[in-house]
Write a protein that holds these residues in place. Structure first.
Motif, PDB file in Angstrom:
ATOM      1  N   ALA A  33       9.447   5.775   2.445  1.00 45.80           N
ATOM      2  CA  ALA A  33       9.479   6.996   1.641  1.00 45.80           C
ATOM      3  C   ALA A  33       9.988   6.630   0.256  1.00 45.80           C
ATOM      4  O   ALA A  33      11.035   5.987   0.122  1.00 45.80           O
ATOM      5  N   ALA A  34       9.245   7.017  -0.776  1.00 40.64           N
ATOM      6  CA  ALA A  34       9.594   6.624  -2.141  1.00 40.64           C
ATOM      7  C   ALA A  34       8.935   7.589  -3.123  1.00 40.64           C
ATOM      8  O   ALA A  34       8.075   8.395  -2.736  1.00 40.64           O
ATOM      9  N   PRO A  35       9.331   7.534  -4.410  1.00 40.25           N
ATOM     10  CA  PRO A  35       8.664   8.379  -5.411  1.00 40.25           C
ATOM     11  C   PRO A  35       7.155   8.169  -5.411  1.00 40.25           C
ATOM     12  O   PRO A  35       6.663   7.046  -5.269  1.00 40.25           O
ATOM     13  N   LYS A  36       6.422   9.261  -5.570  1.00 36.21           N
ATOM     14  CA  LYS A  36       4.963   9.213  -5.484  1.00 36.21           C
ATOM     15  C   LYS A  36       4.344   8.193  -6.431  1.00 36.21           C
ATOM     16  O   LYS A  36       3.358   7.534  -6.097  1.00 36.21           O
ATOM     17  N   ARG A  37       4.910   8.074  -7.622  1.00 34.98           N
ATOM     18  CA  ARG A  37       4.286   7.229  -8.642  1.00 34.98           C
ATOM     19  C   ARG A  37       4.203   5.762  -8.224  1.00 34.98           C
ATOM     20  O   ARG A  37       3.378   5.008  -8.753  1.00 34.98           O
ATOM     21  N   SER A  38       5.060   5.348  -7.270  1.00 40.61           N
ATOM     22  CA  SER A  38       5.100   3.933  -6.908  1.00 40.61           C
ATOM     23  C   SER A  38       4.304   3.607  -5.652  1.00 40.61           C
ATOM     24  O   SER A  38       4.203   2.438  -5.276  1.00 40.61           O
ATOM     25  N   LEU A  39       3.733   4.630  -4.995  1.00 38.09           N
ATOM     26  CA  LEU A  39       3.041   4.401  -3.727  1.00 38.09           C
ATOM     27  C   LEU A  39       1.579   4.815  -3.810  1.00 38.09           C
ATOM     28  O   LEU A  39       1.233   5.762  -4.523  1.00 38.09           O
ATOM     29  N   PRO A  40       0.711   4.148  -3.058  1.00 37.08           N
ATOM     30  CA  PRO A  40      -0.685   4.591  -2.980  1.00 37.08           C
ATOM     31  C   PRO A  40      -0.777   5.902  -2.211  1.00 37.08           C
ATOM     32  O   PRO A  40       0.155   6.296  -1.505  1.00 37.08           O
ATOM     33  N   ASP A  41      -1.919   6.592  -2.357  1.00 36.83           N
ATOM     34  CA  ASP A  41      -2.092   7.845  -1.632  1.00 36.83           C
ATOM     35  C   ASP A  41      -3.247   7.723  -0.648  1.00 36.83           C
ATOM     36  O   ASP A  41      -3.841   6.659  -0.479  1.00 36.83           O
ATOM     37  N   ALA A  42      -3.540   8.834   0.039  1.00 37.66           N
ATOM     38  CA  ALA A  42      -4.642   8.928   1.005  1.00 37.66           C
ATOM     39  C   ALA A  42      -4.460   7.900   2.123  1.00 37.66           C
ATOM     40  O   ALA A  42      -3.375   7.750   2.673  1.00 37.66           O
ATOM     41  N   ILE A  43      -5.524   7.186   2.474  1.00 37.84           N
ATOM     42  CA  ILE A  43      -5.472   6.136   3.485  1.00 37.84           C
ATOM     43  C   ILE A  43      -6.158   4.900   2.933  1.00 37.84           C
ATOM     44  O   ILE A  43      -6.958   4.977   2.002  1.00 37.84           O
ATOM     45  N   GLY A  44      -5.846   3.746   3.499  1.00 41.86           N
ATOM     46  CA  GLY A  44      -6.483   2.525   3.022  1.00 41.86           C
ATOM     47  C   GLY A  44      -5.718   1.298   3.449  1.00 41.86           C
ATOM     48  O   GLY A  44      -5.043   1.288   4.481  1.00 41.86           O
ATOM     49  N   GLU A  45      -5.810   0.265   2.636  1.00 44.12           N
ATOM     50  CA  GLU A  45      -5.116  -0.996   2.882  1.00 44.12           C
ATOM     51  C   GLU A  45      -4.313  -1.334   1.639  1.00 44.12           C
ATOM     52  O   GLU A  45      -4.779  -1.135   0.512  1.00 44.12           O
TER      53      GLU A  45
END
Length: 257
Positions: A62-74
């Protein structure tokens, strides 16, 4: 000279973020979690989760949105020592609108690498590098929690975790009909979802049923009664092709007629 000044003005890489507290273990509805906060404001949390009904361990971030990818993927997970993992993930919204929860799905080999890692960085270039300590002990605590949870359900942890899951024969919904609706729940107008843990014998019959999650306790006894009397399971096979005693998980959705 301009080039040198540009280098001096370039932003430095984020400092390694240290843990802000110990690993904490908790029991969830159908699994266990071990979580650790990071940073002065606990804006980042790292953890592992076991969903017992799916028998897999998940890496949580769990982290600030700006630093993490969204949706699903690799995404790439960089570990201390120059090692990299490529892990599938799913991103989820959190009540804290400024943060996002990432669930990543490591296999056993990747879990061993995570256990030994001294640092971890997930996602975008500006994501923080997290100092990792005590991860092996945290995973052991997660396994202990999982074992105790299975025992609280009356399940044999060794049998549950070592053997493959039994599957239901036919439609999952077929045994759970208007005619078999739990009487007390029908009278009260109760609907909802029940998750059943079924101890399956080698002939596919259900030896024991345990409710592991339920929308309402008035659905419980009737759901298990139907499962024991009407559900047939397909047991897994051993190396010699013989059926094995095992467990199966059956979610049931009751909708009051």
């Amino acid at each position: 000279m301009i080039w040198i000044l540009a280098l001096l003005a370039a932003p430095s890489a984020p400092a390694e973020l240290a843990p802000a507290g110990p690993w904490a273990v908790s029991t969830e509805e159908v699994g266990c979690r071990v979580i650790r906060p990071y940073g002065p404001d606990n804006a980042v949390e790292v953890g592992f989760e076991t969903i017992v009904t799916s028998r897999r361990r998940t890496l949580l971030l769990a982290a600030p949105k700006r630093s993490l990818p969204d949706a699903i993927g690799e995404t790439r997970v960089s570990l201390g020592g120059g090692e990299d993992l490529r892990l599938n993930y799913g991103a989820f919204a959190m009540r804290d609108s400024g943060r996002r929860l990432l669930k990543l799905f490591p296999d056993e080999g990747a879990l061993r690498q995570l256990s030994d890692a001294t640092s971890m960085k997930v996602g975008k270039a500006d994501a923080p590098t997290l100092k990792m300590t005590g991860t092996a002990a945290a995973l052991q605590a997660l396994d202990t929690c999982t074992t105790e949870l299975l025992q609280s359900w009356g399940a044999d942890p060794q049998l549950y975790l070592q053997n493959r899951m039994a599957g239901i024969i036919g439609s999952t919904a077929a045994p759970f009909t208007r005619e078999t609706y739990p009487a007390e729940a029908r009278t009260a107008g109760v609907s909802g979802r029940v998750v059943l843990l079924l101890h399956t014998k080698v002939d596919g019959s259900v030896a024991r049923c345990t409710v592991v999650a339920s929308a309402d306790e008035r659905l419980n006894a009737g759901s298990c009664a139907v499962a024991v009397s009407r559900v047939r399971m397909k047991p897994p096979l051993d190396a010699q092709g013989k059926p094995m005693e095992s467990y199966g998980v059956l979610p049931v959705n009751w909708s009051n007629p």
